[in-house]
Design a protein around this motif. Structure first.
Motif, short mmCIF file in Angstrom:
data_model
loop_
_atom_site.label_atom_id
_atom_site.label_comp_id
_atom_site.label_asym_id
_atom_site.label_seq_id
_atom_site.Cartn_x
_atom_site.Cartn_y
_atom_site.Cartn_z
N TYR A 31 0.68 -1.30 -0.16
CA TYR A 31 0.12 0.00 0.38
C TYR A 31 1.12 1.17 0.30
O TYR A 31 0.92 1.92 -0.78
CB TYR A 31 -1.04 -0.18 1.31
CG TYR A 31 -2.28 -0.84 0.89
CD1 TYR A 31 -2.71 -1.33 0.07
CD2 TYR A 31 -3.28 -0.25 2.18
CE1 TYR A 31 -3.63 -2.83 -0.24
CE2 TYR A 31 -4.45 -1.45 1.98
CZ TYR A 31 -4.60 -2.50 1.06
OH TYR A 31 -5.89 -3.53 0.97
N TRP A 37 -4.60 4.89 0.36
CA TRP A 37 -5.01 4.99 1.15
C TRP A 37 -4.77 3.65 2.60
O TRP A 37 -4.65 2.51 2.26
CB TRP A 37 -6.54 5.11 1.76
CG TRP A 37 -6.72 6.12 3.02
CD1 TRP A 37 -6.86 7.09 2.74
CD2 TRP A 37 -6.98 5.72 3.92
NE1 TRP A 37 -7.03 7.77 4.47
CE2 TRP A 37 -6.95 6.87 4.45
CE3 TRP A 37 -7.54 4.74 4.30
CZ2 TRP A 37 -8.12 6.69 6.12
CZ3 TRP A 37 -7.73 4.21 5.27
CH2 TRP A 37 -7.94 5.48 6.21
N THR A 43 -6.73 4.30 -4.51
CA THR A 43 -7.43 2.82 -3.78
C THR A 43 -7.08 1.51 -4.32
O THR A 43 -6.78 1.64 -5.67
CB THR A 43 -9.27 3.12 -4.91
OG1 THR A 43 -9.51 3.07 -5.60
CG2 THR A 43 -9.16 4.67 -3.44
N VAL A 108 -12.14 3.38 1.18
CA VAL A 108 -11.32 3.45 1.54
C VAL A 108 -11.57 1.78 2.31
O VAL A 108 -10.87 1.43 2.99
CB VAL A 108 -11.07 4.68 2.87
CG1 VAL A 108 -10.52 4.02 4.06
CG2 VAL A 108 -10.80 5.19 2.35
N ALA A 109 -13.13 1.92 2.60
CA ALA A 109 -13.21 0.39 3.19
C ALA A 109 -13.04 -0.59 2.60
O ALA A 109 -12.86 -1.62 2.61
CB ALA A 109 -14.79 0.75 2.95
N PHE A 112 -9.51 -1.33 2.97
CA PHE A 112 -9.07 -2.21 4.62
C PHE A 112 -9.39 -3.03 4.65
O PHE A 112 -8.83 -4.00 5.12
CB PHE A 112 -9.98 -0.71 6.02
CG PHE A 112 -10.27 -1.87 7.04
CD1 PHE A 112 -9.20 -1.46 7.70
CD2 PHE A 112 -11.50 -2.76 7.59
CE1 PHE A 112 -8.55 -2.11 9.17
CE2 PHE A 112 -11.37 -2.49 9.16
CZ PHE A 112 -9.80 -2.53 9.60
N LEU A 115 -7.36 -5.23 2.94
CA LEU A 115 -5.44 -5.72 4.18
C LEU A 115 -6.88 -7.31 5.03
O LEU A 115 -5.62 -7.57 5.73
CB LEU A 115 -5.63 -4.34 4.51
CG LEU A 115 -4.66 -5.10 5.69
CD1 LEU A 115 -3.31 -4.27 4.95
CD2 LEU A 115 -4.74 -4.52 7.04
N VAL A 116 -7.58 -7.14 5.89
CA VAL A 116 -8.03 -8.29 6.90
C VAL A 116 -8.19 -9.07 6.46
O VAL A 116 -7.87 -10.24 6.64
CB VAL A 116 -9.48 -6.75 7.55
CG1 VAL A 116 -9.82 -8.25 8.08
CG2 VAL A 116 -9.12 -6.23 8.17
#
Length: 155
Positions: A31, A37, A43, A108-109, A112, A115-116
């Motif tokens: 990232y 972000w 993104t 952004v979500a 995230f 990544l999770v």
């Protein structure tokens, strides 16, 4: 085995935790290099992720807010029923978190959640390998990372 740690020759090891930490560091490094972000303004939204995935969740959220119907929507390409996509996209319970996020924060979500999901895929693959083949030790971490970062996940 105590407190979830895996024992190998009398020592406790948390190989799935190591896999999760390595995966998180690798993803955050990627990232940072790509300016995604929180390290920049880019993104992960490209191709279907941008044109179909987030558009579906935007419509899904509008449905739950009572602003759209569920049976038919023009948000899906040239239009069509959303029931088929429901099973495909909502198969991951993490995607329900989009319902909690304002539409403008979907990029952004998405970063995230990607990544999770990658961190969890790596750590659970490592956990499975440690349970199935206890002698793998550190190889299970590497194989777990390979699973988490396989091409299917990255595409």
């Amino acid at each position: 085995m105590e407190s979830g740690a895996l024992s190998y020759r009398g020592r406790k090891h948390n190989y799935p935790l190591y896999a999760a930490l390595f995966a998180a560091v690798m993803m955050l490094a990627a990232y940072a290099m790509l300016g995604i972000w929180p390290f920049g303004g880019n993104t992960i939204l490209t191709g279907d992720l941008s044109a179909q995935y987030t558009q579906y969740y935007a419509h899904f959220k509008r449905f739950f807010l009572g602003e759209a119907g569920f049976a038919y929507g023009f948000d899906k390409g040239l239009g069509g029923g959303l029931i088929g996509l429901f099973a495909y996209y909502v198969s991951s319970p993490f995607n329900l978190l989009y319902l909690l996020v304002p539409l403008e924060w979907f990029p952004v979500a998405s970063g995230f959640l990607f990544l999770v999901k990658t961190v969890l895929a790596s750590s659970f693959a490592c956990w499975f390998l440690c349970r199935k083949y206890p002698g793998l030790s550190w190889f299970s971490v590497g194989l777990g990372l390979c699973y988490g970062f396989m091409a299917y996940n990255m595409v």
